[in-house]
Design a protein around this motif. Structure first.
Motif, short mmCIF file in Angstrom:
data_model
loop_
_atom_site.label_atom_id
_atom_site.label_comp_id
_atom_site.label_asym_id
_atom_site.label_seq_id
_atom_site.Cartn_x
_atom_site.Cartn_y
_atom_site.Cartn_z
N ALA A 52 -5.08 -1.68 -1.48
CA ALA A 52 -4.06 -1.40 -2.48
C ALA A 52 -3.01 -0.43 -1.94
O ALA A 52 -1.80 -0.63 -2.13
CB ALA A 52 -4.69 -0.85 -3.75
N LEU A 53 -3.46 0.61 -1.26
CA LEU A 53 -2.51 1.57 -0.68
C LEU A 53 -1.63 0.90 0.36
O LEU A 53 -0.42 1.18 0.43
CB LEU A 53 -3.27 2.74 -0.06
N ARG A 54 -2.20 0.02 1.16
CA ARG A 54 -1.42 -0.69 2.17
C ARG A 54 -0.40 -1.63 1.53
O ARG A 54 0.74 -1.75 2.02
CB ARG A 54 -2.34 -1.46 3.11
N LEU A 55 -0.78 -2.31 0.46
CA LEU A 55 0.16 -3.20 -0.23
C LEU A 55 1.32 -2.40 -0.82
O LEU A 55 2.49 -2.80 -0.70
CB LEU A 55 -0.56 -4.00 -1.31
N ILE A 56 1.01 -1.29 -1.47
CA ILE A 56 2.06 -0.46 -2.05
C ILE A 56 3.00 0.05 -0.96
O ILE A 56 4.23 0.00 -1.09
CB ILE A 56 1.45 0.71 -2.84
N ALA A 57 2.43 0.51 0.14
CA ALA A 57 3.25 1.03 1.24
C ALA A 57 4.08 -0.09 1.87
O ALA A 57 5.25 0.12 2.21
CB ALA A 57 2.35 1.68 2.30
N ALA A 58 3.50 -1.27 2.01
CA ALA A 58 4.23 -2.39 2.62
C ALA A 58 5.39 -2.82 1.74
O ALA A 58 6.50 -3.09 2.24
CB ALA A 58 3.27 -3.56 2.85
N LEU A 59 5.17 -2.90 0.44
CA LEU A 59 6.25 -3.27 -0.47
C LEU A 59 7.38 -2.24 -0.43
O LEU A 59 8.56 -2.59 -0.44
CB LEU A 59 5.71 -3.43 -1.89
N ASP A 60 7.00 -0.97 -0.37
CA ASP A 60 8.00 0.08 -0.28
C ASP A 60 8.75 0.01 1.05
O ASP A 60 10.00 0.07 1.08
CB ASP A 60 7.32 1.44 -0.43
N GLN A 61 8.03 -0.14 2.14
CA GLN A 61 8.66 -0.21 3.46
C GLN A 61 9.60 -1.40 3.56
O GLN A 61 10.67 -1.33 4.19
CB GLN A 61 7.60 -0.29 4.55
N ALA A 62 9.21 -2.51 2.94
CA ALA A 62 10.02 -3.73 3.00
C ALA A 62 11.16 -3.74 1.98
O ALA A 62 11.94 -4.68 1.94
CB ALA A 62 9.13 -4.95 2.79
N GLY A 63 11.23 -2.70 1.17
CA GLY A 63 12.32 -2.61 0.21
C GLY A 63 12.20 -3.57 -0.96
O GLY A 63 13.20 -4.01 -1.51
N VAL A 64 10.95 -3.90 -1.35
CA VAL A 64 10.74 -4.78 -2.50
C VAL A 64 10.73 -3.92 -3.75
O VAL A 64 9.81 -3.13 -3.98
CB VAL A 64 9.41 -5.56 -2.37
N LEU A 241 6.16 -10.50 7.16
CA LEU A 241 6.50 -11.71 6.43
C LEU A 241 7.84 -11.56 5.73
O LEU A 241 8.71 -12.46 5.80
CB LEU A 241 5.41 -12.04 5.40
N ILE A 242 8.05 -10.45 5.05
CA ILE A 242 9.31 -10.24 4.34
C ILE A 242 10.46 -10.13 5.34
O ILE A 242 11.56 -10.67 5.10
CB ILE A 242 9.20 -9.00 3.44
N THR A 243 10.22 -9.49 6.46
CA THR A 243 11.25 -9.42 7.51
C THR A 243 11.63 -10.82 7.99
O THR A 243 12.81 -11.13 8.17
CB THR A 243 10.75 -8.58 8.69
N ALA A 244 10.62 -11.68 8.17
CA ALA A 244 10.87 -13.04 8.63
C ALA A 244 11.62 -13.86 7.58
O ALA A 244 12.49 -14.67 7.91
CB ALA A 244 9.56 -13.72 8.99
N LEU A 245 11.27 -13.67 6.31
CA LEU A 245 11.99 -14.37 5.24
C LEU A 245 13.46 -13.96 5.22
O LEU A 245 14.35 -14.82 5.12
CB LEU A 245 11.34 -14.08 3.89
N THR A 251 16.97 -13.57 0.26
CA THR A 251 17.12 -12.28 -0.40
C THR A 251 15.91 -12.07 -1.30
O THR A 251 15.55 -12.96 -2.08
CB THR A 251 18.40 -12.23 -1.25
N ILE A 252 15.26 -10.92 -1.18
CA ILE A 252 14.10 -10.62 -2.01
C ILE A 252 14.61 -10.07 -3.35
O ILE A 252 15.37 -9.10 -3.39
CB ILE A 252 13.18 -9.60 -1.34
N ILE A 253 14.16 -10.69 -4.43
CA ILE A 253 14.59 -10.30 -5.78
C ILE A 253 13.39 -9.85 -6.59
O ILE A 253 12.23 -9.99 -6.18
CB ILE A 253 15.31 -11.47 -6.49
N THR A 254 13.66 -9.29 -7.76
CA THR A 254 12.57 -8.87 -8.64
C THR A 254 11.97 -10.08 -9.34
O THR A 254 12.60 -11.13 -9.48
CB THR A 254 13.06 -7.89 -9.70
#
Length: 317
Positions: A52-64, A241-245, A251-254
């Motif tokens: 869970a901590l890794r997912l939260i950090a990854a979403l934050d790092q990826a700007g989601v 993955l988000i970087t590759a997309l 564009t990543i949206i909500t």
């Protein structure tokens, strides 16, 4: 010379065009990130808390800005810290929605029992921060070929003010995580770098495939919704993955933006439903096969996993 009414219309049109999101004006590709089956059990790589901590950090790092987690509250009976993890997702700006209480498959469940399971999940979710009135069918199964059961559930959702939490892009992420877990428990050597590459490649290809299909069926690119699961492999690969997309033009949206797309009101009437809404719309509109991403055939996915993650090549004849 432009007459005053025509001038006013022109100015109104230009204002509307400027107000429309740039990605939509330019025909850009938009996609939201969603996760199923939260809270899941521990996987092969991380504890439930670390994941869970890794997912939260990854979403934050990826700007989601906002992802959606589709929740099975019944899982909390065996994962008592799961509620804390769900609250952490919401505190990080993400939202939670209904994936039934106990994750039944509709084709194997009486409609009344299935509706009761939806209601039990709503009862748990509704008072909590971050809740959205969206419902996603477990296994994306709307009843198989049983239209009567499908329509009963659709009617029940409408009565409850629950919108379809549909998916438009699916690359069977769950399969690769399950294959990884099985291999590691069997003490096989897994090339994680190769698996990450396969996983990311498959999801970027799937997004492109379903967008082409959507453009053909709808004559536009809708706001897409990517299906992922709350798994170790997703936690490991999400930033890349988000970087590759994005590199492929997405564009990543909500999730809020994605589920405001007019496509969400579609109720495709097709003989069989276990897949993306794009597939169902394309089928209803008579588009020829194939209408899905080829690596969702788990036999092919298994072959690719064995070859690339395990280094097992089929013997040549």
């Amino acid at each position: 010379m432009i007459h005053r009414p025509a001038f006013r219309f022109l100015m109104l049109f230009m204002a509307m065009a400027m107000a429309w999101p740039a990605t939509a004006r330019e025909g850009g590709k938009r996609i939201a990130i969603t996760f199923d089956d939260a809270p899941r059990r521990a996987g092969a790589l991380y504890s439930q808390d670390e994941r869970a901590l890794r997912l939260i950090a990854a979403l934050d790092q990826a700007g989601v800005e906002q992802a959606a987690f589709f929740v099975n509250p019944g899982s909390l009976s065996t994962r008592p810290q799961g509620e804390i993890r769900l609250s952490a997702y919401v505190a990080a700006g993400h939202v939670i929605a209904n994936h039934t209480f106990s994750h039944p498959q509709l084709r194997d469940t009486d409609a009344a029992d299935y509706i009761a399971d939806i209601d039990a999940a709503t009862q748990w979710l509704q008072p909590r921060a971050g809740y959205r009135p969206w419902f996603r069918f477990p296994y994306l199964d709307e009843g198989g070929s049983d239209k009567g059961k499908r329509d009963a559930i659709r009617a029940a959702l409408a009565e409850r003010g629950l919108r379809n939490g549909y998916v438009t892009v699916d690359a069977s992420d769950w399969f690769y995580d399950a294959a990884l877990t099985s291999a590691m428990r069997g003490e096989e050597v897994v090339d994680l770098a190769a698996l990450k590459q396969l996983f990311i490649e498959s999801h970027v290809e799937a997004a492109a495939t379903y967008d082409r299909l959507a453009r053909e069926a709808l004559e536009r690119s809708p706001a897409h919704v990517l299906l992922l699961h709350e798994t170790d492999l997703v936690a490991l690969t999400l930033v890349d993955l988000i970087t590759a997309l994005r590199a492929d033009g997405w564009t990543i949206i909500t999730s809020d933006e994605a589920y405001s797309d007019p496509m969400g009101g579609a109720m495709p009437d097709v003989p069989y439903s276990q897949g993306t809404i794009v597939e169902m719309i394309a089928w209803e509109r008579g588009l020829p096969t194939p209408r899905w991403y080829e690596r969702n055939d788990t036999n092919l996915a298994r072959q690719l996993f064995d070859e690339r993650a395990l280094g097992q090549h089929a013997e040549e004849n």
